[in-house]
Design an enzyme around this catalytic site. Structure first.
Site, PDB file in Angstrom:
ATOM      1  N   CYS A 189       2.798  -4.649   6.688  1.00 52.83           N
ATOM      2  CA  CYS A 189       2.614  -4.801   5.201  1.00 52.83           C
ATOM      3  C   CYS A 189       3.832  -4.162   4.347  1.00 52.83           C
ATOM      4  O   CYS A 189       4.904  -4.012   5.232  1.00 52.83           O
ATOM      5  CB  CYS A 189       1.529  -3.836   4.980  1.00 52.83           C
ATOM      6  SG  CYS A 189      -0.012  -4.602   5.641  1.00 52.83           S
ATOM      7  N   HIS A 215       0.689  -1.231   0.184  1.00 50.80           N
ATOM      8  CA  HIS A 215       0.088  -0.140  -0.059  1.00 50.80           C
ATOM      9  C   HIS A 215       0.639   1.461   0.004  1.00 50.80           C
ATOM     10  O   HIS A 215       1.970   1.324   0.145  1.00 50.80           O
ATOM     11  CB  HIS A 215      -0.876  -0.027   1.107  1.00 50.80           C
ATOM     12  CG  HIS A 215      -0.351  -0.095   2.434  1.00 50.80           C
ATOM     13  ND1 HIS A 215       0.158   1.037   3.055  1.00 50.80           N
ATOM     14  CD2 HIS A 215       0.150  -0.882   3.437  1.00 50.80           C
ATOM     15  CE1 HIS A 215       0.815   0.964   4.316  1.00 50.80           C
ATOM     16  NE2 HIS A 215       0.649  -0.533   4.402  1.00 50.80           N
TER      17      HIS A 215
END
Length: 354
Positions: free
Chosen positions: A330, A314
């Site tokens: 992440c 992301h």
């Protein structure tokens, strides 16, 4: 990627030395590598030009800040490897020649700020905690300057340095920016003003854009190195077609290793916080949702992976910290890199976490 630009009046003056902190467009566009490579802690026209050239070669240096730091060095090493050159993270004459000879467009161009650039709404002050974001309609940019800097993959400091005394909140203001994206409306207007030629029609611009836009092969495999903080993108023939710096996990929340699949891609995603994540500083015991925006928890783009429990690739609200701080498990990239990657991923692309 199409790059339309406005010709600049380039002087033949000597380029600024490495310690220059207020570079000019001319200094950057005429910069040549000296005996010493650009410094990591000082703004340098050579570093700016090199970062822009790397960005345009799909070998991302992350945020273009005019300092040849870790992310720029990683990108240069990837560029050298892709070209079969022995040089690596150090900017040598061989690598400088390879960069400048394959792409001779100016690194810095003029841009006319549009009404859309300054329309907003802007969110200032920006909430610092997740729970303070949950009731807001969107998590937008704090200022027009931040929005413009991100639009052209630049740091706010470099944008200001290239434009001393300029206002970034006024439409029609002419500023200097990194030449990394296409902006046909401004390119058309600028060329018409300077040449007094008849402006090109929208159809002519569309035809030119379609003809000149280089095609990037679909990305079928990603190789993510957790220790180095890098993302390499490969096509079906195993050729590296793009490279990005990234922040990958942390000691507290390490990213799982193994081979996974891309399951979805979402521009401008909502973010749903789950108390099971147990993020430091979040007290809520109930799930909550944060509306989309470039300054949201996952930035302006989200790529889901078949890991489960909310893992993905992301964007981020803080591009300057990519590759330099830890994430919540992440893979964090700049907003523009995450979006570029997502838009070129093949369906069910493979993701290898090393």
């Amino acid at each position: 990627m199409l790059r339309l630009w406005i010709p600049l009046l380039l002087s033949t003056a000597l380029v600024f030395p490495a310690q220059a902190t207020e570079p000019t467009a001319d200094a950057v566009n005429t910069a040549e590598l000296r005996k010493r490579p650009p410094a990591e802690d000082k703004t340098d026209p050579v570093a700016i030009r090199a970062q822009v050239l790397l960005d345009r070669a799909h070998v991302s240096p992350g945020e273009i800040d005019g300092r040849f730091g870790d992310n720029a060095q990683k990108a240069l090493a990837a560029f050298a490897a892709a070209k079969g050159l022995k040089s690596g993270a150090k900017l040598t004459q061989e690598l400088w020649a390879a960069l400048t000879q394959q792409d001779q467009e100016p690194a810095i161009v003029s841009y006319r700020i549009t009404k859309q650039d300054v329309k907003g709404p802007f969110l200032n002050p920006m909430p610092k905690k997740l729970e303070a974001m949950k009731d807001l309609p969107a998590i937008g940019y704090a200022t027009p300057r931040e929005a413009l800097a991100e639009k052209f993959h630049m740091s706010e400091d470099l944008l200001s340095a290239l434009n001393p005394g300029k206002a970034f909140d006024k439409a029609d203001e002419e500023i200097f920016v990194a030449n990394v994206v296409a902006f046909p409306e401004n390119a058309k207007d600028g060329r018409a003003e300077k040449s007094k030629a008849k402006p090109e029609s929208k159809a002519e611009f569309k035809d030119k854009k379609d003809q000149s836009k280089p095609k990037l092969a679909p990305i079928t495999r990603l190789a993510i190195n957790k220790d180095e903080g890098t993302v390499q993108a490969f096509d079906k023939d195993n050729h590296m077609v793009a490279f990005f710096p990234a922040t990958v996990g942390s000691e507290e929340k390490p990213t799982p290793e193994g081979t996974f699949k891309v399951t979805s891609r979402d521009a401008d995603p909502n973010y749903r916080y789950n108390p099971d994540y147990e993020f430091h500083g979040v007290k809520s015991q109930k799930p909550f949702t944060i509306k989309p925006g470039p300054n949201g928890p996952v930035g302006s783009y989200w790529i889901s992976l078949s890991i489960g429990n909310g893992y993905g690739i992301h964007g981020t609200a803080e591009p300057s910290k990519v590759g330099k701080t830890e994430s919540h498990g992440c893979v964090r990239m700049t907003n523009w890199d995450a979006r570029f990657l997502g838009e070129h991923l093949a369906k069910k692309a493979t993701v290898e976490m090393h």
